[in-house]
Design an enzyme around this catalytic site. Sequence first.
Site, PDB file in Angstrom:
ATOM      1  CE  LYS A  22      37.329 -55.576   3.756  1.00 20.44           C
ATOM      2  NZ  LYS A  22      36.452 -56.701   4.052  1.00 20.44           N
ATOM      3  CG  ASP A  61      33.057 -63.921   1.049  1.00 21.52           C
ATOM      4  OD1 ASP A  61      32.899 -64.954   0.371  1.00 21.52           O
ATOM      5  OD2 ASP A  61      33.922 -63.059   0.791  1.00 21.52           O
TER       6      ASP A  61
END
Length: 746
Positions: A446, A543
Amino acid sequence: MQVFLQLGLCIVLLAAQYVPGTAVPGSSQCRRQCGNVEIPYPFGIDPGCSLGEGFDLTCEVQGGVQKPMLRSDFEVLNISLTEGTARVLNYILGFCYNNSTGSMEYFGRYGGYNGGDSSSPYRLSDVQNRFTVIGCNALGSISDPDGTGYQGYGVATCRNQSDLMDGSCSGIGCSQTTIPKRMYYYETTFFHSVNTSQIFKFNRCSYGVLMEAAAFKFSTTYIDTNKFNDTYDGRVPMILDWAVRDVKSCDAAKLNKTGTYACLSSNSKCVDSTNDQGYMCNCTNGYEGNPYLPDGCKDVNECSHNPCPSDGLCRNNVGGYRCSCRVGKKYVKENNTCSPDTGLIIGITMGLFGLMVIVMITIFWGQMILQKRKLNRVKQEYFRQHGGLLLFDRMKSEKGLAFNVFSEAELIHATDNFDSSRILGKGGHGTVYKGITKTNMPVAIKRCGVVDERQKKEFGQEMLILSQINHKNVVKLLGCCLEVEVPILVYECVPNGTLFELIHGKNQALQISFSTLLRIAHEAAEGLSFLHSYASPPIIHGDVKTSNILLDDNYMAKVSDFGASILAPSDKEQFVTMVQGTCGYLDPEYMQTCQLTDKSDVYSFGVILLEILTGQLPLKLEGPEKQRSLSLIFLSAMKENNLDAVLVSYVKGQESMELLRGLADLAKICLDMCGDNRPSMKEVADELNRLRKLTTHPWVRLDVETDAESLLGGESTGGYQIELSGYPMGESEDQPINPRSSYYAR
């Protein structure tokens, strides 16, 4: 005097070689032009001006125009010395049905060619000629009975004019046949038994001729009376291969003491004929002209077309040329370029400006070293900012820490330089790529989005904490790269998509059972509960959503994407942060206070439960304002006691309404506007575990009158009661299942 006598003898002997007749071949007595056609030696049109009788031509006047003729029958169009060919006009033979006599009759010149005998210089070209037959019911033959014994046939048929095709000569209306080598004679005939008018009214004629293949292209209009013959005016081009035939080969010609060797030029070479015995002459490389004449091959001025590099100089010499380059460059023949002459440049420069060169080289390498050091300092600064030193210290002290610090080069290699084909997904916090490490392990890499200064300072500390999280329902962080401006994270690869795709997206067609969805929700809750309760310090995800719940090969849930995560704050000042997350999942209290707490994750998880129950997206961008938020729609339905209206149909078909209402009650309390009234993630996980157990035992009876005032602050909209006819797996008689031991009964 002796010298003059020897010179005169040489001239006499040389003239004797050239002159079968009276004139020297290269002299002005020999005409070398007939009409528009050049007549080069060894051919001639005047007595004694050819190499021999076989090369004699005549120059005749036809229609007021001079034309060179071969054997007084075939007009010569051109002669090639280099290819050894003569292009002549051959006659078309026609074969037509005469309506008056009722029979087939020939018209035009009788088809054929007679080149004399085997000593003739000419052979019919087997490479460039084809025996061509045109017609709709034509059967023609070509034969060489006295020479090679060859006999070939051409058959052209057609049933309808619509079958004909321009440019096609494959048997329908047109046929072409090859001939063998060594033919100097042929004749053409048609079979009289074939009557074209008996079947085809649109064509009563057939044609046959040996002609140059490259000069012919079939036209459908040729299938008409005399159309083909009229188009070419009765004659078509034909190619003859010529050579000196008095010996078999070049070797024999050079050894022949009695004959005349035809390659007189000192710059000529002998080439064996490819069509029967004999040889031809060509000029050697670098020369052009007539190799059959003394001094006939002249030097070619190659420099006239500048074969050298554009920045070079061409110098012509006898039989070739030479390229040179200006001072400081040398000519490289292999690729025809002027390249810097490094040796000369270095020699001159070292001799004249040795000190200057050394200084320049020193400055150059010094700049390279400085740039490299500067790059290393930048990488080290990034590494320091992101807490790399802290990571290394801890990794040394905790030797069992399974965490890697990757270099940027390693991750570039693992992702093919972050190729777009390797992208697994994109989000607000970065892009995820699939990579293969040097140990052949698949990983998810990522590249994070921009991080602020506070996050940079805490990054190393947070990486240490995340690296120590080892829970089956949390994606494992394997390592990171800190020598770049924005850190890169390396996670274990979870290959089976997300819960979002399972409910809404490309995996929806798998029709996963509701019990599986309930298990996935429970596993995700366990992962979040671990982050909240057992990580040290606790971690708030920030999140939580279905697209951040990954599924492994066995569809086990793994909580992922900690791009918005923070460590549980130690003072109130740390509560304040920028509002981030995903619309539809955001805690309303967080939106008002900008204070991210563990109860913010609980609210987001409540939205996930709604997605499982309703199959709908958390936020719709179209429709009435009150119908856009799934949370508002659900809470309104619960308030009106109309849960059935929002449940997805396949869910209602799989589970009892009482169980679904219990799950809806859990979602409702998770969505409470006040964070203090929401349960903890541990309590949510425990309640989901209890609900799952209720679905697995047939002796469990759900009672809607169960008191849940401690949870809802008023009347219950549903609840559960268990009648024991046994004990669930893992329980004993001393520890029966207590329905009020859950969050609902606290």
